[in-house]
Every structure is written in structure tokens, then in C-alpha cells.
Write a protein that holds these residues in place. Structure first.
Motif, PDB file in Angstrom:
ATOM      1  N   THR A 227      25.171 -24.059  16.726  1.00  0.00           N
ATOM      2  CA  THR A 227      26.452 -24.761  16.614  1.00  0.00           C
ATOM      3  C   THR A 227      27.330 -24.096  15.558  1.00  0.00           C
ATOM      4  O   THR A 227      28.522 -23.846  15.778  1.00  0.00           O
ATOM      5  N   VAL A 228      26.747 -23.784  14.415  1.00  0.00           N
ATOM      6  CA  VAL A 228      27.506 -23.129  13.344  1.00  0.00           C
ATOM      7  C   VAL A 228      28.024 -21.771  13.822  1.00  0.00           C
ATOM      8  O   VAL A 228      29.182 -21.403  13.587  1.00  0.00           O
TER       9      VAL A 228
ATOM     10  N   GLU B 134      21.309 -26.450  15.136  1.00  0.00           N
ATOM     11  CA  GLU B 134      22.326 -26.416  14.088  1.00  0.00           C
ATOM     12  C   GLU B 134      22.886 -25.003  13.919  1.00  0.00           C
ATOM     13  O   GLU B 134      24.104 -24.806  13.809  1.00  0.00           O
ATOM     14  N   ALA B 135      21.991 -24.018  13.907  1.00  0.00           N
ATOM     15  CA  ALA B 135      22.445 -22.631  13.713  1.00  0.00           C
ATOM     16  C   ALA B 135      23.335 -22.182  14.875  1.00  0.00           C
ATOM     17  O   ALA B 135      24.360 -21.517  14.659  1.00  0.00           O
TER      18      ALA B 135
ATOM     19  N   HIS C 256      27.536 -31.045  17.327  1.00  0.00           N
ATOM     20  CA  HIS C 256      27.201 -31.318  15.919  1.00  0.00           C
ATOM     21  C   HIS C 256      26.460 -32.655  15.806  1.00  0.00           C
ATOM     22  O   HIS C 256      25.462 -32.771  15.077  1.00  0.00           O
TER      23      HIS C 256
ATOM     24  N   VAL D  62      30.912 -22.391  16.164  1.00  0.00           N
ATOM     25  CA  VAL D  62      32.097 -22.838  15.415  1.00  0.00           C
ATOM     26  C   VAL D  62      32.771 -21.643  14.749  1.00  0.00           C
ATOM     27  O   VAL D  62      34.004 -21.498  14.791  1.00  0.00           O
ATOM     28  N   ASP D  63      31.983 -20.766  14.158  1.00  0.00           N
ATOM     29  CA  ASP D  63      32.565 -19.554  13.553  1.00  0.00           C
ATOM     30  C   ASP D  63      33.281 -18.716  14.613  1.00  0.00           C
ATOM     31  O   ASP D  63      34.363 -18.193  14.372  1.00  0.00           O
TER      32      ASP D  63
ATOM     33  N   LEU E 289      33.419 -29.641  10.808  1.00  0.00           N
ATOM     34  CA  LEU E 289      33.265 -28.280  11.332  1.00  0.00           C
ATOM     35  C   LEU E 289      34.340 -27.336  10.817  1.00  0.00           C
ATOM     36  O   LEU E 289      34.297 -26.136  11.098  1.00  0.00           O
ATOM     37  N   ASN E 290      35.326 -27.915  10.098  1.00  0.00           N
ATOM     38  CA  ASN E 290      36.427 -27.106   9.543  1.00  0.00           C
ATOM     39  C   ASN E 290      37.176 -26.316  10.603  1.00  0.00           C
ATOM     40  O   ASN E 290      37.603 -25.180  10.372  1.00  0.00           O
TER      41      ASN E 290
ATOM     42  N   ARG F  60      16.590 -21.697  11.736  1.00  0.00           N
ATOM     43  CA  ARG F  60      18.019 -21.382  11.736  1.00  0.00           C
ATOM     44  C   ARG F  60      18.268 -19.874  11.770  1.00  0.00           C
ATOM     45  O   ARG F  60      19.381 -19.431  12.020  1.00  0.00           O
TER      46      ARG F  60
END
Lengths: 399, 316
Positions: free
Chosen positions: B190-191, B187-188, B221, B194-195, A387-388, B71
Motif C-alpha cells: 500500500t505504501v 502495508e508495504a 489502508h 501510494v508513493d 496517506l498524504n 515489509r
């Protein structure tokens, strides 16, 4: 199904036939509640049987007496061993995986010639001396010291969680040779003869009732300098070869065993008249779907390895998934078994972690979220590398 | 299968991603909405042949398209068009978007019905094909990130085109589509989260610095990855059991995923001024469809071990 395995059905059939002909049908009966002596004797016997069939060292190069099977063939072999419910060769795990991987990549020719044939003959059993009371998940924090004196290193310190060390002759030992260096930099890797003066082994009684872990104490133990593996202070790099030796095959085998053990949960649900209970069925299916998710994750990892691609953090994800699944799986076994399952039951020696003797299985499963890098460490790895996310800053200690 | 894309699959994914990149942003005027359907993007994917991937290339390729489309924060209807229609009508296409409707619940609100030009109605053994005209559907107000609507007047199914024996295939591929859409949205989301935790600072550090956050995001994840692989396996194998397993795993983990992702977006995560709900409210909708996790579990139990008192109801 992994695409690369499609052409191996003939090989699979051969392995299946061999197992049908050579796996003692009554081995579980003899190993249930067996004494340590009987367990060790049977492990040695099964080792010889596998060796005669050419399956004891499938991953070793032919030049060193191994079968030299392709990675795809090894996948098939482990699937079939698990499917057949064969005993796990726990006594030889370090000998057959960690020792050769380390010696083949980093050892000298003399070290290889001395040890690899002896391992393959079954004469040498090895253990691992990595973890310490204060260095488990933080392995690089180890404190056991090795000081060079002439043509020997003198070792003092303590190791713990060394599986089957009481039966081993040699130990893969990590010790600190430069205390002034950064903690990953000052470590060296040795072959330690456990019959050396100053070595004390003490089996640890586990809460499962077994005692396959040992503590090792070193008091001025002399190791010949030629037993150093790799360069002095380069032990951390050497240890990576040790730790990556399993290449996903162990977790594949364990997952297949878990799949196959589902029948044991069903057996107990049926015996207690619970298989028609909606809640029990839902719980069983929840575990079933998690096993299937685990298997597709493993397929992906193995597929990437077969394609020569890196596996990234998938081993960490898979380890977390498997260990927590195993705990829930065995916990349901205990619950389905009612009060009887709470009694301390006999151990199926060499049977794995989902034998249907649920209390033992469940208690043992607790170690799985700790061993091999705790799940907390694995989640750090996933967070940082997949996940960086930024690494958590070190605590500012009070002055 | 081992999930390594071949060259054709990789090219397909790259092409879909290129189109989505140019058209997947939610316009400022729609950011406060609960759902934003992008008709232009739907048209582009349809005209570009991407929604025919299931017919032209195969169901796994169709799943790749559906996953990528899911996504995007904007909505396009891909699951039914790309994964279900080619299986129940192998030789021909249907006017899309397509809504999937449970015949026993004809009077209730159905996902995607307000944007659909065709509805496939599950009648048990058979499937009815209902062409929709303007005015046939009344939108239903919903906070979920799909448009929901009900028939203004229940369609006369006796006059609709009937696909004899197509019911089991419809239900199986509906589940594959559901799990695949779930995987893409999971997934989207989660991304996105995370951002967010990398950018949002508390106590002088990014929120994502703290292990309490990292470990739960690592679990998110892991869940999203598991759903994706199971959904792709179900598309690849064509086995009904694999479809049930994928949907059951997805639905069983939805609650944890939604809760944690909102938690780590902090107070912004419980507003609709943030994009998160465009994905998580889809997950919420999908977790309840096709019988939900409990129904899916009982179906699987029925397949594996037979019987069970709730099996008949769960098969619906």
C-alpha cells in the motif's frame, strides 16, 4: 482487552450488578412498536434511573454534577451498558454530550449555570442545528443567517436532520454572521430557545417509518446576544468541541451492541434451518471477523487516547468500517428472514441499530454511510491525512 | 491489548528496521525475478537474535519482527522461525530457515522448502521435524514471491523426530505467522502504491489526486490496518480463535487488495519490472494457505456454533 482496564474489574462488576438490578427486564417488550409518547416517557424514565445510579453523566466533571469517571471507567461502563442490551438514551444524546462539551469549553459561566444543572435534572432536552439542505457533509457551506441588531441576533434560514428537535427546548445553532468572510470564518455559534417566536419545527417522515428527524425553519427569530457561544465569527472552532465530544465511546458502545446482536442473526439462521449451510456460515463468519477487526481498531484508538496520544484518522477509518459493516450485517438479517423480514416490522424504540427487526434496522443503516460526514468525505480525510495524498483540485467551472 | 508499544518493543522494532534498511533492496540483477531470497539478511536476523524474539521476549515481540521483515521486498523466512518454532519447541531452536508442511500433502510443493534447513510437518496431532540436506528438495517453478519446492523423495517420517501433541499449536501459530506476514506485505504494498500515485502524473496531475484512486487506496489502508491489529492480537492472546479470525479476515480481503494495488500502478503494475509483485504475489500465496478464507471461515463457524457439514474437511 485494553491494558488500562485490567484494574477495573471491580468497577465492572459493580456496573454489571447495578444494571442487573435496575434495567427493566421487559423494556423491549414495551418499546416494540411503542408510540412516540410511550417512547419519550420511557426515555425520561430511563434517564432518571441512570441519574439515580450516577451513570447518566459519567463524563461530566463532579463540579457540575457529573460522576467524573476516568476515561477508562467510561469505557467499561459503555461496554457493560451494551452487553446488558440497555436502551440507548437517544433523546438526551445532544443534551448529555454535545451541549456540555461545548459549554464547558467555550460557554460563559452564566450559560453553564443556567443550562448544565437543568440538563442534568432531565428538564432540558437539546438538539443540534448544524446541517442544512445544502450543507451536510460540507457543513461550512451553511447559509442560515444571523444578523446583529442591538442586543439580539436576528436569524433567518433552515436546518434539517435535527434529531428529536420536536421534543427539545434548546438548539445548538450554527449560523453565518459574516457572509463576506471565508466560509469557515464567518460562522457563529448560538444557544437557541426553540420556543422563540418565528421557529417552526417539522418532523420528517423517514423511510423506516419513524420520524425522529426534524426540519427547523427560522423567520426573524431573535436570539439574545448573551446566547452567543464563544466570539462572533468563531463558531467553526467552537463546533469542533461539539463534534469531538463523544471521544470514541459511542462507536465503542455501538460495536459492542453489534457483537452482542450476532445471536439474533444466528437465531434466524437456526429457525430457517440454515445454520449448517456452508454459504450462510461463511457469510456469518465474514461479518464476525469484520466486527472483530472493528473492535481491535477501536481498542487501538482508545488505547492511544488513554496514553494521551493523538488519534489521527482512526475515527474516520472506524466510521467507514462500522457503517458499511452495519449495512451488510442488517442486510444478511433481511435475507435470512426471508419474505417475512421484508414486511415493515415494528420498531424497537430506543433499541439501537441492530435490534433483529431487520427491515427497519437495514433501512436505518443506510443513513450511517451518510451521517456524521459521509463515507466519501471520510475517505478523503484518510487519503489526505493518513496517506498524504494530494487534495483533489477544485473543478474549473465553465465560463 | 491496545497496540501501544512499550520502550523495549519500540527499541526492538527500531533495531529490526535499521537492519532491514541496509539490506532490503532488490539487486538490479534480481529485479525481473518473481522472488528474491536474501540469505545474508536471513543470517543477520538470525545471528542478531531477532528470530528468537518469540522465545526470549514473547510472541507479540516475535510478531513485530515478522511484520517488519514482511515489509521488505526481499524475502526472509521469519514467520515459521520466530512465531511457530518457539511454540512447538519452547526449549530449543531449530536450524533455519524453517518450512511448514502439511503432512497430507507431502508430495505437493511447499512454501519456503527450497531455502529451508528444517521442515515441520503437520501430522494432525503430532509434528515431525525433518532436517533437510542439499538435494532433498526440488525447486518448483512459480510466479509467486516465495520459493516453492517439493521433496525429491518423500521423507521417512517414521524415522523423523516427533513432537507429540504439537499439531494444534503448529497450526495455530502457522496462522498467526501467515496473518502477520500478510499484514506486513499488505502495508508495504500500500505504501509503495501510494508513493507511486504521488509521482505518476496523468492529465497534468498526480494520479493520487483523483478521488476515484484515493478512496480505494483508503480502503486498502483500512484493510491492512485491520489485518495488522488482528494478527498482533492473535500473537498477544495466544487464542486459537483469534488466529483463525486474523487469517480469515486477511484472506477474505486479499483479492480486493491485490487487484486495487495493481490497478493503481497502471500498466507498470502488471509487469515484473516493478517491485509491487514482490509483495502482492506473497499475498496471493498466503491467501490460499491453511485452507484459504473459506476453510478458515468454516473453522471459526465450527468453533463458535459447532457442527456443519464441511467442518471436518475445514479442520484439516
Amino acid at each position: 482487552m485494553i491494558a488500562a482496564l485490567k484494574n477495573l474489574e471491580g468497577f465492572r462488576a459493580g456496573v454489571r450488578d447495578w444494571l442487573a438490578a435496575n434495567l427493566p427486564a421487559d423494556w423491549q417488550q414495551h418499546m416494540l412498536g411503542a408510540s412516540e409518547e410511550a417512547h419519550i416517557a420511557f426515555q425520561k424514565s430511563w434517564f432518571r434511573t441512570l441519574a439515580a445510579g450516577g451513570f447518566v453523566a459519567p463524563h461530566w466533571p463532579v463540579a457540575w454534577g457529573g460522576a467524573g469517571l476516568s476515561f477508562a471507567e467510561q469505557i467499561v461502563l459503555y461496554e457493560e451498558i451494551a452487553r446488558a442490551g440497555a436502551p440507548r438514551l437517544v433523546l438526551y444524546f445532544i443534551s448529555l454530550y454535545h451541549a456540555p462539551a461545548t459549554l464547558l469549553e467555550w460557554g460563559t459561566d452564566a450559560q453553564r449555570r443556567k443550562h448544565l444543572p437543568a440538563i442534568l435534572s432531565g428538564d432540558e432536552i437539546w438538539c443540534q442545528g448544524f446541517s442544512e439542505p445544502n450543507a451536510g457533509s460540507d457543513l461550512a457551506g451553511l447559509r442560515t443567517r444571523a444578523e446583529r441588531r442591538g442586543d439580539h441576533y436576528i436569524v433567518n434560514g433552515q436546518k434539517i436532520w435535527s434529531s428529536n428537535a420536536q421534543y427539545a427546548r434548546y438548539c445548538l445553532l450554527l449560523a453565518r454572521t459574516d457572509p463576506s468572510a471565508a466560509k469557515h470564518k464567518g460562522i457563529s455559534y448560538f444557544i437557541l430557545d426553540l420556543e422563540s417566536p418565528g421557529v417552526t419545527r417539522r418532523p420528517i417522515g423517514m423511510m423506516t417509518g419513524g420520524s425522529h428527524f426534524c426540519e427547523l425553519f427560522f423567520d426573524d427569530v431573535a436570539i439574545p446576544a448573551e446566547n452567543l457561544i464563544g466570539a462572533e465569527n468563531n463558531g467553526w472552532a467552537v463546533a469542533q468541541a461539539t463534534l469531538s465530544s463523544e471521544r470514541g465511546l459511542t462507536i465503542l458502545e455501538l460495536t459492542e451492541r453489534l457483537r452482542n446482536s450476532f445471536g439474533l442473526l444466528l437465531r434466524d439462521a437456526r429457525q430457517r434451518g440454515l445454520v449448517a449451510d456452508d454459504e450462510v456460515r461463511r457469510r456469518l463468519v465474514e461479518l464476525h471477523t469484520r466486527i472483530e477487526a472493528l473492535r481491535v481498531m477501536i481498542n487501538n484508538m482508545l488505547g492511544r487516547m488513554l496514553h494521551g496520544a493523538g488519534v489521527g484518522t482512526e475515527p474516520s477509518i472506524i466510521k467507514v468500517h462500522y457503517s458499511e459493516l452495519l449495512q451488510d450485517f442488517t442486510e444478511l438479517g433481511v435475507r435470512l428472514g426471508g419474505l417475512e423480514a421484508q414486511y415493515l416490522q415494528p420498531i424497537l424504540m430506543g433499541g439501537g441499530y441492530e435490534t433483529g427487526y431487520w427491515m427497519h434496522d437495514h433501512l436505518y443503516s443506510w443513513s450511517w454511510t451518510i451521517a456524521g460526514g459521509s463515507n466519501e468525505v471520510q475517505r478523503n480525510i484518510i487519503a489526505e491525512r493518513a496517506l498524504n495524498l494530494p487534495r483533489e483540485p477544485k473543478l474549473a467551472l465553465a465560463k | 491489548m491496545d497496540y501501544q508499544l512499550n520502550e523495549d518493543q519500540a527499541a526492538l522494532v527500531a533495531a529490526v528496521q535499521a537492519i532491514l534498511r541496509d539490506h532490503d533492496s532488490v539487486p538490479q540483477s534480481a529485479r525481473l525475478d518473481f522472488c528474491h531470497f536474501n540469505g545474508d539478511l536471513q543470517h543477520l536476523l538470525s545471528e542478531g537474535g531477532f528470530l528468537d524474539a518469540g522465545r526470549d521476549l514473547g510472541p507479540l515481540e516475535a510478531a513485530l519482527v515478522v511484520f517488519e521483515a514482511a515489509r521488505a521486498p526481499v524475502l526472509v523466512e521469519a514467520g515459521a522461525s520466530a512465531l511457530v518454532v518457539p511454540q512447538v519447541l519452547p526449549g530449543e531452536g531449530l536450524a533455519g530457515p524453517v518450512a511448514l508442511v502439511t503432512g497430507d500433502d507431502l508430495g505437493k510443493a511447499h512454501r519456503n522448502l527450497p531455502i529451508a534447513r528444517t521442515a515441520l510437518v503437520d501430522l494432525g496431532d503430532d509434528v515431525a521435524v525433518v532436517e533437510l540436506a542439499p538435494g532433498d528438495v526440488v525447486p518448483v517453478e512459480s510466479i509467486l514471491a516465495y520459493p516453492y519446492g517439493r521433496f525429491a523423495v518423500p521423507p521417512d517420517l517414521s524415522r523423523a523426530r516427533r513432537l507429540a501433541g504439537a499439531g494444534p499449536a503448529l497450526r495455530q501459530w502457522w496462522r498467526v505467522a501467515l496473518a502477520t506476514e500478510f499484514a506486513g506485505a499488505a502495508e508495504a504494498a500500500t505504501v509503495f502504491t501510494v508513493d507511486y500515485v504521488k509521482q505518476r502524473h496523468v492529465f497534468g496531475k498526480p494520479v493520487g489526486t483523483f478521488q476515484a484512486v484515493q478512496h480505494r487506496l483508503a480502503q486498502c489502508h483500512q484493510i491492512a490496518m485491520g489485518v495488522r491489529y488482528l494478527a498482533f492480537r492473535a500473537a498477544w492472546s495466544g487464542q486459537a480463535r483469534d488466529a483463525d479470525i486474523a487469517v480469515c479476515y486477511a484472506q477474505a480481503h486479499a483479492q480486493k487488495l491485490i487487484f486495487d494495488l495493481h490497478q493503481f500502478n497502471g500498466a507498470m503494475g502488471v509487469t515484473n519490472e516493478h517491485l509491487l509483485h514482490f509483495w502482492t504475489y506473497r499475498l496471493r500465496a498466503l491467501q490460499a494457505e491453511a485452507g484459504g478464507a473459506h476453510g478458515a471461515a468454516l473453522r471459526i463457524a465450527g468453533h463458535l456454533w459447532g457442527g456443519g457439514p464441511a467442518l471436518r474437511a475445514a479442520e484439516v
